[in-house]
Enzyme design. Structure first.
Site, PDB file in Angstrom:
ATOM      1  N   ASP A  59     -11.008 -14.380   0.845  1.00  0.00           N
ATOM      2  CA  ASP A  59      -9.876 -14.723   1.724  1.00  0.00           C
ATOM      3  C   ASP A  59     -10.338 -15.271   3.077  1.00  0.00           C
ATOM      4  O   ASP A  59      -9.675 -15.087   4.092  1.00  0.00           O
ATOM      5  CB  ASP A  59      -8.951 -13.507   1.967  1.00  0.00           C
ATOM      6  N   GLU A  60     -11.474 -15.939   3.087  1.00  0.00           N
ATOM      7  CA  GLU A  60     -12.007 -16.466   4.356  1.00  0.00           C
ATOM      8  C   GLU A  60     -11.363 -17.792   4.731  1.00  0.00           C
ATOM      9  O   GLU A  60     -11.603 -18.311   5.821  1.00  0.00           O
ATOM     10  CB  GLU A  60     -13.535 -16.680   4.248  1.00  0.00           C
ATOM     11  N   LYS A  89     -11.339 -20.426   2.207  1.00  0.00           N
ATOM     12  CA  LYS A  89     -12.127 -21.410   1.453  1.00  0.00           C
ATOM     13  C   LYS A  89     -11.267 -22.584   1.013  1.00  0.00           C
ATOM     14  O   LYS A  89     -11.721 -23.716   0.975  1.00  0.00           O
ATOM     15  CB  LYS A  89     -12.754 -20.764   0.208  1.00  0.00           C
ATOM     16  N   ALA A 110      -9.207 -17.007  -9.018  1.00  0.00           N
ATOM     17  CA  ALA A 110      -9.593 -17.695  -7.786  1.00  0.00           C
ATOM     18  C   ALA A 110      -8.376 -18.422  -7.220  1.00  0.00           C
ATOM     19  O   ALA A 110      -8.393 -19.624  -7.016  1.00  0.00           O
ATOM     20  CB  ALA A 110     -10.719 -18.675  -8.079  1.00  0.00           C
ATOM     21  N   GLY A 111      -7.311 -17.652  -7.026  1.00  0.00           N
ATOM     22  CA  GLY A 111      -6.030 -18.264  -6.662  1.00  0.00           C
ATOM     23  C   GLY A 111      -6.069 -19.007  -5.339  1.00  0.00           C
ATOM     24  O   GLY A 111      -6.459 -18.448  -4.329  1.00  0.00           O
ATOM     25  N   ASP A 155      -8.158 -19.180  15.821  1.00  0.00           N
ATOM     26  CA  ASP A 155      -6.876 -19.120  16.538  1.00  0.00           C
ATOM     27  C   ASP A 155      -6.218 -17.743  16.470  1.00  0.00           C
ATOM     28  O   ASP A 155      -5.431 -17.386  17.343  1.00  0.00           O
ATOM     29  CB  ASP A 155      -5.908 -20.180  15.985  1.00  0.00           C
ATOM     30  N   SER A 157     -12.531 -24.132  12.079  1.00  0.00           N
ATOM     31  CA  SER A 157     -11.149 -24.347  11.646  1.00  0.00           C
ATOM     32  C   SER A 157     -10.203 -23.635  12.602  1.00  0.00           C
ATOM     33  O   SER A 157     -10.396 -22.467  12.918  1.00  0.00           O
ATOM     34  CB  SER A 157     -10.992 -23.803  10.225  1.00  0.00           C
TER      35      SER A 157
HETATM   36  P1  GDP Z   1      -9.624 -18.181   0.209  1.00  0.00           P
HETATM   37  O1  GDP Z   1      -9.264 -17.000  -0.607  1.00  0.00           O
HETATM   38  O2  GDP Z   1     -10.925 -18.027   0.911  1.00  0.00           O
HETATM   39  O3  GDP Z   1      -9.490 -19.495  -0.508  1.00  0.00           O
HETATM   40  O4  GDP Z   1      -8.584 -18.178   1.401  1.00  0.00           O
HETATM   41  P2  GDP Z   1      -7.302 -19.074   1.503  1.00  0.00           P
HETATM   42  O5  GDP Z   1      -7.651 -20.488   1.341  1.00  0.00           O
HETATM   43  O6  GDP Z   1      -6.245 -18.470   0.647  1.00  0.00           O
HETATM   44  O7  GDP Z   1      -6.960 -18.905   3.028  1.00  0.00           O
HETATM   45  C1  GDP Z   1      -6.241 -17.829   3.497  1.00  0.00           C
HETATM   46  C2  GDP Z   1      -5.134 -18.295   4.416  1.00  0.00           C
HETATM   47  O8  GDP Z   1      -5.654 -18.652   5.674  1.00  0.00           O
HETATM   48  C3  GDP Z   1      -4.336 -19.478   3.927  1.00  0.00           C
HETATM   49  O9  GDP Z   1      -2.975 -19.185   4.086  1.00  0.00           O
HETATM   50  C4  GDP Z   1      -4.755 -20.603   4.877  1.00  0.00           C
HETATM   51  O10 GDP Z   1      -3.734 -21.534   5.094  1.00  0.00           O
HETATM   52  C5  GDP Z   1      -5.073 -19.856   6.131  1.00  0.00           C
HETATM   53  N1  GDP Z   1      -6.038 -20.517   7.002  1.00  0.00           N
HETATM   54  C6  GDP Z   1      -7.175 -21.180   6.647  1.00  0.00           C
HETATM   55  N2  GDP Z   1      -7.836 -21.592   7.748  1.00  0.00           N
HETATM   56  C7  GDP Z   1      -7.108 -21.187   8.821  1.00  0.00           C
HETATM   57  C8  GDP Z   1      -7.280 -21.273  10.245  1.00  0.00           C
HETATM   58  O11 GDP Z   1      -8.256 -21.816  10.751  1.00  0.00           O
HETATM   59  N3  GDP Z   1      -6.318 -20.710  11.026  1.00  0.00           N
HETATM   60  C9  GDP Z   1      -5.230 -20.052  10.508  1.00  0.00           C
HETATM   61  N4  GDP Z   1      -4.355 -19.519  11.347  1.00  0.00           N
HETATM   62  N5  GDP Z   1      -5.036 -19.955   9.182  1.00  0.00           N
HETATM   63  C10 GDP Z   1      -5.966 -20.494   8.352  1.00  0.00           C
END
Ligand code: GDP
Length: 430
Positions: free
Chosen positions: A13-14, A16, A39-40, A333, A413
């Site tokens: 949930d970083e 990615k 890997a949703g 942010d 980001s």
């Molecule tokens: P993954 O599991 O690593 O793929 O994580 P996700 O792609 O699901 O990202 C988690 C959430 O963080 C998503 O809702 C993104 O839109 C949000 N997100 C990603 N980058 C940023 C950022 O720089 N700032 C904020 N506020 N939200 C972000």
């Protein structure tokens, strides 16, 4: 640099999704190398929402080759569903745009049943599986009783493979109080789904090596996070595959020397879903605030994620085990408006200072975080697209993170939007 591996450097949930999408636009080939249909992620392209959990992100962009490597475990019925859903949204999927490694092990319905039956009976400590059969499918791979993609092409082999698996599964099911497997039904189901999978079956190792020689850009798309790695994660509260960057090689069939850049995705604070050790977890108003500002709720379950300050000890460790060349720091942010920020810079264990997370579970549980404090910033960093848009304290925070994790920031980001990214080093640049 032609080949880039993206890995989560914390517990998943970083963020990615955004970075992989950003990079996949510039890649020729996008390959998955571990995990299953867990890997949703959600991609929003020109206002249209695409939900993927098995297929690589590149599939929704025309002109790319998407690859499922042998390191993945594949649920053929889920594959069929995901393809149908994407086709319904106008995505073209053909054997030219999607290839599945012939040596990929399959997830069978009996794997999901086993997952759920075991999780229901496990009173000692729940691992927190998604119940999709991914763990049991990996167990069968190592137990040398998988049905693999190539086995679907020959009926005699298929029967032999199924029978081999059932010797083990029926014994296990007896112990769990489940009925024996309906062999004929399983075989009939596999015969029926076989053409759907075989259409895309290919010697992926060979195709990737040819692409590499032809100078194509390959993006290896990791799922989950390095602290969930089966070897280097917080075992047993981990996923059932290797997640770290080395898996990109073994999970697709390219040599380790073919990886030019490893990009670690790192959130500016720490979160964890479900059970397991988390030394810098916060149970106070700051933790609550991080969770709310960061929308740290599970996408499927809506479950609250556990939150804490940035743990530099853990990220230094994952950057080392994955050989991370640069990180993408996300969600900076979310830290806007905190008067003071803390960073975990070490642990204290029985009066001694540690600069890594020990392996023994009892020691992990006794580790207490050592924090360093930094002034926060009151300005908004949301949507910043250059260093000049960032307050001085935010830049200092980023620089301190780099120092502590011993790895530079390649991308920063500052919002969920693709364009709200500060590029320092282009992972694909020569
Ligand atoms: P993954 O599991 O690593 O793929 O994580 P996700 O792609 O699901 O990202 C988690 C959430 O963080 C998503 O809702 C993104 O839109 C949000 N997100 C990603 N980058 C940023 C950022 O720089 N700032 C904020 N506020 N939200 C972000």
């Amino acid at each position: 640099m032609a080949n880039v591996v993206v890995v989560g450097a914390q517990w998943g949930d970083e963020g990615k999704g955004k970075i992989v999408d950003w990079l996949s636009e510039r890649a020729d080939v996008i390959a998955r190398f571990q995990g299953g249909h867990n890997a949703g992620h959600t991609l929003v392209i020109d206002g249209e929402v695409f939900k993927l959990s098995l297929l690589p992100s590149g599939i929704v962009r025309g002109g790319k080759l998407s690859v499922i490597g042998n390191g993945v475990v594949l649920d053929p019925w889920h594959l069929e569903k995901e393809i149908a859903q994407l086709r319904g949204q106008g995505v073209t999927i053909t054997p030219e745009t999607l290839m599945i490694a012939e040596n990929t092990p399959l997830i069978l319905p009996i794997h999901g049943e086993l997952d759920r039956a075991r999780e229901a009976q496990n009173s000692v400590a729940k691992i927190g599986t998604t119940g999709r059969g991914i763990g049991p499918a990996y167990e069968d791979k190592v137990g040398r009783r998988s049905v693999r993609v190539a086995d679907l092409a020959d009926d005699a082999t298929l029967e032999m493979r199924v029978d081999r698996a059932l010797v083990h599964h029926d014994a296990l099911r007896r112990g769990l109080g489940l009925d024996p497997v309906d062999r004929d039904r399983l075989l009939a189901d596999l015969r029926a789904i076989a053409p759907v999978v075989l259409e895309y079956a290919a010697p992926v190792w060979k195709v990737l090596n040819e692409k590499r020689r032809a100078g194509k850009r390959i993006l290896f798309e990791g799922a989950q996070g390095a602290l969930l790695d089966i070897d280097f994660g917080t075992y047993p509260f981990v996923t059932s595959s290797n997640v770290i960057a080395g898996q990109a090689a073994t999970g697709t069939g390219i040599g380790p020397g073919s990886i030019d850049f490893v990009l670690g995705i790192v959130k500016a604070y720490t979160t964890r879903v479900g059970e397991g050790p988390f030394p810098a977890e916060l149970h106070d108003a700051d933790g609550q605030r991080l969770g709310e500002r960061g929308h740290e709720f599970g996408t499927v379950t809506g479950r609250k994620r556990r939150c804490g300050w940035f743990d530099a000890v853990l990220v230094r460790q994952t950057c080392a085990t994955s050989g991370v060349n640069g990180i993408s720091l996300t969600k900076l942010d979310v830290l806007d408006g905190f008067e003071t920020l803390k960073i975990c810079v070490g642990y204290e264990l029985d009066g001694k200072r540690l600069d890594y997370l020990p392996t023994a579970a009892d020691q992990q549980a006794r580790c207490t975080p050592v924090y360093e404090e930094m002034p926060g910033w009151s300005e908004s960093t949301e949507g910043a697209r250059s260093w000049a848009d960032l307050p001085a304290e935010a830049i200092k925070y980023v620089r301190r993170v780099e120092e502590l994790i011993e790895c530079p920031v390649a991308l920063l980001s500052t919002s969920p939007e693709r364009e709200d990214t500060i590029l320092v080093t282009d992972p694909f640049a020569d």
